[in-house]
Design an enzyme around this catalytic site. Sequence first.
Site, PDB file in Angstrom:
ATOM      1  N   TYR A   1       5.867 -12.775  -8.744  1.00 57.75           N
ATOM      2  CA  TYR A   1       5.053 -11.936  -7.713  1.00 57.75           C
ATOM      3  C   TYR A   1       4.262 -12.522  -6.890  1.00 57.75           C
ATOM      4  CZ  TYR A   1       1.857  -7.942  -6.151  1.00 57.75           C
ATOM      5  OH  TYR A   1       1.370  -7.018  -5.192  1.00 57.75           O
TER       6      TYR A   1
ATOM      7  N   LYS B   1       4.946 -12.920  -2.552  1.00 57.33           N
ATOM      8  CA  LYS B   1       3.679 -12.709  -1.424  1.00 57.33           C
ATOM      9  C   LYS B   1       3.303 -13.799  -0.613  1.00 57.33           C
ATOM     10  CE  LYS B   1       3.401  -8.211  -2.847  1.00 57.33           C
ATOM     11  NZ  LYS B   1       3.621  -7.177  -1.829  1.00 57.33           N
TER      12      LYS B   1
ATOM     13  N   SER C   1      -0.999  -9.199  -1.001  1.00 55.44           N
ATOM     14  CA  SER C   1      -1.985  -9.349  -2.050  1.00 55.44           C
ATOM     15  C   SER C   1      -2.866 -10.536  -2.200  1.00 55.44           C
ATOM     16  CB  SER C   1      -1.068  -9.335  -3.564  1.00 55.44           C
ATOM     17  OG  SER C   1      -1.837  -9.557  -4.604  1.00 55.44           O
TER      18      SER C   1
ATOM     19  N   SER D   1       4.537   6.767  -3.866  1.00 52.31           N
ATOM     20  CA  SER D   1       3.632   6.809  -5.085  1.00 52.31           C
ATOM     21  C   SER D   1       2.640   5.513  -4.395  1.00 52.31           C
ATOM     22  CB  SER D   1       4.073   6.304  -6.178  1.00 52.31           C
ATOM     23  OG  SER D   1       4.765   4.951  -6.203  1.00 52.31           O
TER      24      SER D   1
END
Length: 336
Positions: free
Chosen positions: A202, A206, A189, A59
């Site tokens: 998160y 990263k 990110s 996805s």
Amino acid sequence: MDCCIVSALWYFLVFYLLFHFLCFIFADADFTLLWASLVGHRPETKLKGLVVWITGASSGIGEELAYQLARCGSRLILSARREDELNRVKRCCLEQSNLQDEDIFVLPLDLLERASHEEKMKTAIQHFGHVDILINNGGRSQRSLFLETNVDVYQALMELNFLGTVSITKQVLPHMTKRGTGSIVTVSSVVGLAGAPLGTGYSASKHALQGFFNSLRTELTDYPELLISTVCPGPVQSQIVHNAFTEELNKPVATAGNQEYKMPTSRCVHLMLVGIANGIKEMWIAKQPFLLFNYAWQYTPTIAWFITNILGKKRVQNFKAGMDADSSYFTKPKTS
């Protein structure tokens, strides 16, 4: 003659600064990446025939990577947990490219099952004989406030996003160093460069990836043909918000919000492939004002902190009001 050289250098400097300024204000990618997209190698030429292993291929960015790489003529290894979705992606790849069935290998993979990664690597090598590019794309995001979030969520984020990626890289890298060539591309990110509220875990995962791959790159100077690249996208239209961790491990996101304002996944992936084709070590890819925010953190951190406090407060307000955390920085949340 000397005067002509000085004039030429002067004009080049003015052009360089003007182009950099325009990128700074208007572009959706950093200067180096945008320049490569204009005058560099084309992905459909540079990546044709290469074996590319994509994690998180069922996805979002991973799925779009599969489609665009298939149209470039790359041979693909598609990995994620859901085999049925991987088979769907494979069928779509075959429909929109000249690849044959044997050119796309579906290899189910769970990044959390690190004990299985050595066997998965052997299986990939058995099918194609080698791997030219590994794209570490698998992972999950987060939408929760730290004060409300269980520590188990932070462990899960680090296990999946960081250790899972390190583990699969550990299996592929010796193969590439033995061949003396290859590319390991990791999707980080913008919050891997600067933190953001609602994604403390998160962002931490990263940041860990950034530190790991920046350090790894310096260990591999004896392998000049081996590219270690990190990609730092801003908000992109994908399923990452729908699948994000919340304050509890198995609690789904209440609402994903409007995705239309975000960068189209196809544009993000195209720029990624330009960067890979041109050997760019770090790519910033984001619509404004997110790209401008990255530049602020790079060049004017004091100003960046000021902006962070303002936008961070708005992001938390939006979240508490039931709005999408990203999409409405400049609108007033409803209070009734």
